[in-house]
Each structure stands twice: as C-alpha cells, then as structure tokens.
Scaffold this motif. Structure first.
Motif, PDB file in Angstrom:
ATOM      1  N   GLN A 165       0.816  -1.215   0.000  1.00  0.00           N
ATOM      2  CA  GLN A 165       0.000   0.000   0.000  1.00  0.00           C
ATOM      3  C   GLN A 165       0.850   1.266   0.000  1.00  0.00           C
ATOM      4  O   GLN A 165       0.383   2.319  -0.439  1.00  0.00           O
ATOM      5  CB  GLN A 165      -0.954   0.013   1.198  1.00  0.00           C
ATOM      6  N   THR A 252      -4.078  -2.806  10.723  1.00  0.00           N
ATOM      7  CA  THR A 252      -3.083  -1.834  10.268  1.00  0.00           C
ATOM      8  C   THR A 252      -2.016  -1.697  11.341  1.00  0.00           C
ATOM      9  O   THR A 252      -2.315  -1.809  12.532  1.00  0.00           O
ATOM     10  CB  THR A 252      -3.743  -0.452  10.037  1.00  0.00           C
ATOM     11  N   ASN A 268      -0.700  -3.010   6.070  1.00  0.00           N
ATOM     12  CA  ASN A 268      -2.131  -3.265   6.120  1.00  0.00           C
ATOM     13  C   ASN A 268      -2.385  -4.733   5.826  1.00  0.00           C
ATOM     14  O   ASN A 268      -1.635  -5.371   5.075  1.00  0.00           O
ATOM     15  CB  ASN A 268      -2.876  -2.410   5.084  1.00  0.00           C
ATOM     16  N   SER A 271      -3.510  -7.603   2.262  1.00  0.00           N
ATOM     17  CA  SER A 271      -2.668  -6.827   1.380  1.00  0.00           C
ATOM     18  C   SER A 271      -2.752  -7.419  -0.023  1.00  0.00           C
ATOM     19  O   SER A 271      -3.667  -8.198  -0.330  1.00  0.00           O
ATOM     20  CB  SER A 271      -1.227  -6.802   1.897  1.00  0.00           C
ATOM     21  N   ASN A 287      -4.760   2.141   1.865  1.00  0.00           N
ATOM     22  CA  ASN A 287      -3.842   2.245   3.005  1.00  0.00           C
ATOM     23  C   ASN A 287      -4.630   2.825   4.177  1.00  0.00           C
ATOM     24  O   ASN A 287      -4.771   4.040   4.312  1.00  0.00           O
ATOM     25  CB  ASN A 287      -2.662   3.145   2.641  1.00  0.00           C
ATOM     26  N   ASP A 288      -5.140   1.947   5.044  1.00  0.00           N
ATOM     27  CA  ASP A 288      -6.007   2.384   6.131  1.00  0.00           C
ATOM     28  C   ASP A 288      -5.302   3.299   7.125  1.00  0.00           C
ATOM     29  O   ASP A 288      -5.958   4.029   7.868  1.00  0.00           O
ATOM     30  CB  ASP A 288      -6.584   1.172   6.868  1.00  0.00           C
ATOM     31  N   ALA A 289      -3.987   3.285   7.155  1.00  0.00           N
ATOM     32  CA  ALA A 289      -3.256   4.164   8.074  1.00  0.00           C
ATOM     33  C   ALA A 289      -3.485   5.628   7.765  1.00  0.00           C
ATOM     34  O   ALA A 289      -3.397   6.479   8.657  1.00  0.00           O
ATOM     35  CB  ALA A 289      -1.760   3.847   8.028  1.00  0.00           C
TER      36      ALA A 289
END
Length: 578
Positions: A165, A252, A268, A271, A287-289
């Motif tokens: 990601q 994450t 993540n 992936s 990219n959940d971050a």
C-alpha cells in the motif's frame, strides 16, 4: 441554298466554344500547379507531412524505488527489460516457412494475427513480454526477414508484496495508482522521447524510412523511501499473526520515528501483490493508516490527560474523586470495568482506563466551576485536539487519498456536554491511525510536531524533516506525561520493559459505527494500541489496529499482543538501543 449552310456554321461555333473552355481549364490547371508547386510549395509540403508524418511517444524508463536496510539503500521496485516481437508483413518473403519456424519456437498465433500477416499488415504484434533469453532463442531459430523487436519496460518488485500500500502499482497505461507510485508519478515517469515517423493511412508506423528523427527520452527520477525493510517485514509478519490469533477481520500497523516524522514501517492486512494487482480486491489497495478513519477509543485518554496537565487542571501527583458513574446531559458515563467510587491518583485514569476520570478532567479545563461542563471547557478541549495535536486536519504525508477525520464543534447543538465527555475517551470523534501516532510522537519527542513522510530522497534531493509546530506542550507537561506513562508501562507491559529504554502505551476498544442506525454495531469492536519506545537516542511510536478481534477486550487482548511482539523485535533488531 443559303439555308443549307446554317447547320455547318452552328457546328463550327460550338466547337470553338468547347476549345475555348478547354484552353481556359487547361490554363487554370497550369496556373494552379504553378501556385501549388512554386508559390505555396512549403505550405503544402508541410500539410502533406502533417497527414503522413506522426510524432510517436517513446516511454522513458520509470524511476526506481529504494528503501533502507540498516544504513544501506536496497531496491524495492526496479525495471526489467522486456521485448515486444512484431512483424512487417511486406518484408516477409516466405510466410508458410516463417509460420512453421514460429510454431517450432512455441509462438502460437491466433486468427487475428494470422489474418494480419496474410493481408500484409505493416505492424502485427506476435508476442509480448519477451525476455532477453527468449529473444535470443527466437533470433537464433529464425532465418526470415520482417520480424522485429521493440523494447519495453515492466516493474519488478524485489520483495514481492512488501509495503504494497505504500508502493502502489502501475495501471495499464503505466500511470501510478495508489501509494508513492501515484503521489510521485510525475517525478518517476520522466520525460518521454519522440519518434517522428511516416505512417500509412491507418496510422501504422512505416519504421524503415530514413527521415525518422529520434529525441531520446529522459528517465524518471529514483526515489528512496524512509521504510526500514527488516522492520517492515516484522510488522507485516506480526500483524498477520496477531490478526489470525484472535480471529480478526484485518488490521493496520505502523512505526513512526518521533524525532523526524519518518515512517519506518507501514502495513495493512489484507494486502496484495503489486505485480498481480488485478487479482486483489479493490479494498486491499487502500492504506487504512492514512485513508480510513476510526474512533480512537481509550487511546485518546493520553491526549486528554496531556491537555489537562498543560492547562493546569491537575498535577501528575494529584488525587481526585472518581465517581462510580457520571450523569452528563441526562446520560450516563460509565467505565468498561466497574470501579468503586473514591479518591484515586491521577495515574489511575490511564492505568485503569477510567472514562469517569477523563470526564472529570474535562470539567476542569475552563475557568468556570469544576463540578460542571460548560462551553469554556469544551472550547479548551477542542483547541488542544485541533490546534495542538492537529486532529481533524490532514497530516500532509506524501501519500495520496489522505483523509482528515472529524471533531464536533464546541457549540454543537445536540447534548454538547455529553458529546465532549465521550470525546475525552475516544468516542464521537474520528482520526486516522497516522494522525494518532503523530500526536503521540509530538508528546513523547519533547513537544515538536513533525510532518510525517515516506520519501527520504527524490533524485539528488534529500528531504529534510519538517517541523510543523514547536513546543505544543509545556516542558513540565511532557515530563509529567512520561512519568505517568512509565507507570502505565510498568503496570501493564511488564514483559517488554528494558534497562534504559522506556516502553509504554495505551490500548483502546473502539465500537464500530452502524451507519444505518447511527448507533454502534452490537458485539463488534476494533482493538487499538498506540505507544512508544524511547531511549536517550531514539523515540519510536508504534501503532497497531486489529479489526473485530473475537475476544472480550478488543484492545488489551486483540491489539496488545501484536504490539508487544513488534516492540520485542524492534529492540532485538537494535533499532532502539540504550
């Protein structure tokens, strides 16, 4: 007799007219030819070129992507040379013989390709993605004119799906999608070259004329990520293992250098493999971050406590009266685990995760009475969350699709006191994992908020850390927060305590919003743990989020085990040392 002479005179008159018209037309043609060939020769030659000559783009080699392994740069994404084999059928003298040789070499042509060869098409693609070895084999096995190879470049990911990601991928048009491939697409792409070539009526290049003019392409710039490859492997491995161990749906994790803002690892799960991105779900690209928000739950208590200490609402060594529950705007504030009412040290608010304790702190933030919550209290909390810790605004990281999260305004019309009470322990507010990690970093690095970043170098330009805000908290506040967090670490993280290294963090169990009802999903939660590792030389912030773990305590049982394993590996790897 005279009458008989009239038809002959009429006929001669008509012939004279025809000759005159013919002479006029001929003269016009001569004049036009003179005009076209002599007077306007350059103009019409240019027009003819415009029809027959086309400028074709030659793709530049895309910049490579590197990361770090210790202090050494290592490639993550490189370009591999491949070839497209094609034919100019006009140059093929023995088509049956050529087809037989191609079959012997394992080149199987479909009906469309065969039709193009039989119809003498000037450009028929026979095989794509040909390696150097395969090209040499084909050249050695063919003794026919009319077969050519055109160079192409493909992306190769040396570590497979590592940091997928963060990297992103290239679409069918060789444009970057997601990650740094998208954010730095222009820098990576370079400047295409130009091939000015004569074409046939279908626009197919006639590649074998002498008037072609080649402008060499300029390759794209290489970029170097801040990613620490061994550390990236660790968080991906431990995140996956932690999710599997508790039956989670995904998660994450990230590691942030609090002293610079550099993202050392970001993962993540699920992936994908960038080389085979079409096989993944669309959600796997996200990219959940940075691209997704969640309620931070009790991890928010660290920010609330820092606000209370900085406002002088309480001292780190103080005690306060903690009720069994609090009634705010007619609604009850309770703790997840029952606690008897009574006087408690302030440290218990973090160590025992007391919602009633953070609500008590909210009452003290303004200048009014300490037994109620008013607009001044709410305004103070809002200002610290937004202005000091920079929540509800994008961090400015160099990744695409970042979202900002949301904080309710202090003058919210619906039960604002209860709303802000729940915000003190991480409900009714949304953040990204990166926002939360960056806020923790600003507290435990000594008070400076750094813009997080994932690219350390573009071409020859080395990026420098950027401080967005200095001294967001008083030095004594930071000292008090470290004192409180050291106690939290000793009480709840005894198996990851090290000599001359501070390790501490806060868990949280975030309820999941039901967007259909406006409430929460029954029996479902996301586990969080945000914390730091600090020595005299380094400060790293580690964040782990596990979605819907099948445990009672989503934070303590769902996220904390993976967080601790990551910390142990970081210390063993020597990334934080006394």
């Amino acid at each position: 007799m005279a009458g008989f002479n009239r038809p002959q005179t009429y006929l001669l008159s008509r012939l004279n007219i025809v000759w005159a018209v013919f002479i006029i037309i001929f003269a016009a043609v001569i004049v036009r030819l003179f005009y076209v060939q002599i007077v306007r020769h350059e103009y019409f030659a240019t027009q003819a070129d415009a029809i027959q000559i086309e400028s074709l783009k030659i793709e530049a080699d895309r910049g490579k992507i590197y990361a770090f392994n210790g202090g050494r740069k290592v490639p993550l994404v490189i370009n591999q040379r491949r070839w497209t084999m094609f034919s100019d059928a006009l140059q093929i003298e023995d088509l049956p013989g050529l087809l037989g040789d191609l079959r012997a070499l394992g080149v199987d042509l479909d009906e469309e390709q065969l039709a193009g060869l039989r119809e003498k098409a000037r450009y028929v693609v026979l095989e794509r993605g040909v390696t150097d070895e395969r090209r040499a084999e084909i050249i050695a096995g063919l003794n026919h004119d009319g077969i050519f190879f055109q160079k192409q470049s493909i992306r190769e990911y040396t570590e497979g799906g590592l940091a997928a990601q963060v990297l992103g991928f290239l679409n069918a048009d060789s444009a970057g999608q997601y990650g740094v491939e998208q954010f730095y697409n222009q820098e990576l792409t370079g400047v295409p070259g130009r091939l000015r070539t004569t074409t046939d009526v279908r626009g197919v290049p006639l590649l074998f004329v002498e008037d072609n003019v080649l402008v060499e392409p300029q390759p794209g710039q290489d970029i170097v990520l801040t990613i620490d490859v061994p550390l990236q492997r660790i968080i991906e491995t431990q995140l996956a293992a932690g999710i599997e161990a508790v039956g989670g749906r995904g998660g994450t994790a990230l590691v942030l250098d609090a002293e610079t803002g550099a993202v050392l690892a970001m993962a993540n799960n699920p992936s994908f493999d960038p080389a085979n991105f079409r096989e993944a779900e669309l959600s796997d690209y996200v990219n959940d971050a940075v691209e997704s928000v969640l309620e931070p739950a009790s991890t928010m208590k660290v920010l609330t406590m820092a606000t209370a200490l900085d406002r002088g609402a309480v001292g780190a060594d103080d005690t306060y009266y903690n009720p069994e529950f609090q009634i705010v705007d007619g609604l009850a504030i309770v703790n997840f685990l029952h606690q008897d009412p009574g006087y408690r040290p302030v440290a218990d608010i973090l160590a025992l995760s007391l919602n009633t304790g953070t609500t008590e702190m909210l009452k003290r933030l303004g200048e009014g009475p300490r037994d109620t919550i008013d607009l001044a209290d709410r305004q103070a909390l809002h200002d610290y969350y937004k202005q000091r810790f920079r929540l509800s605004q994008k961090t400015g990281i160099d990744l695409p699709n970042e979202v900002a999260g949301f904080i309710h305004p202090p003058d919210h019309p619906w039960s604002p006191n209860h709303l802000y009470s729940t915000m003190t322990f991480g409900q009714s507010i949304t953040v990204t994992p990166l926002q939360l990690a960056s806020a923790y970093a600003a507290i435990f690095n000594g008070g400076d908020y750094y813009r997080p970043y994932v690219v350390a170098q573009v071409g020859d330009e080395v990026r420098q850390p950027e401080v967005i805000a200095e001294d967001i908290l008083k030095p004594e506040t930071i000292a008090d927060m470290r004192e409180l967090m050291v106690e939290v670490g000793q009480r709840s993280l005894s198996d990851v305590q090290y000599e001359q290294i501070e390790v501490s963090g806060k868990t949280g169990s975030a309820q999941i919003v039901n967007f259909e009802t406006g409430g929460y999903v029954d029996g479902a939660a996301t586990g969080l743990m945000i914390g730091y590792i600090k020595s005299s030389q380094q400060t790293l912030v580690v964040a782990v989020i596990v979605e819907e773990p099948q445990v009672v305590f989503a934070g303590g049982q769902g996220a904390r085990p993976a967080w601790k394993e990551i910390v142990k590996n970081i210390v063993a790897l020597g990334r934080v040392s006394p």
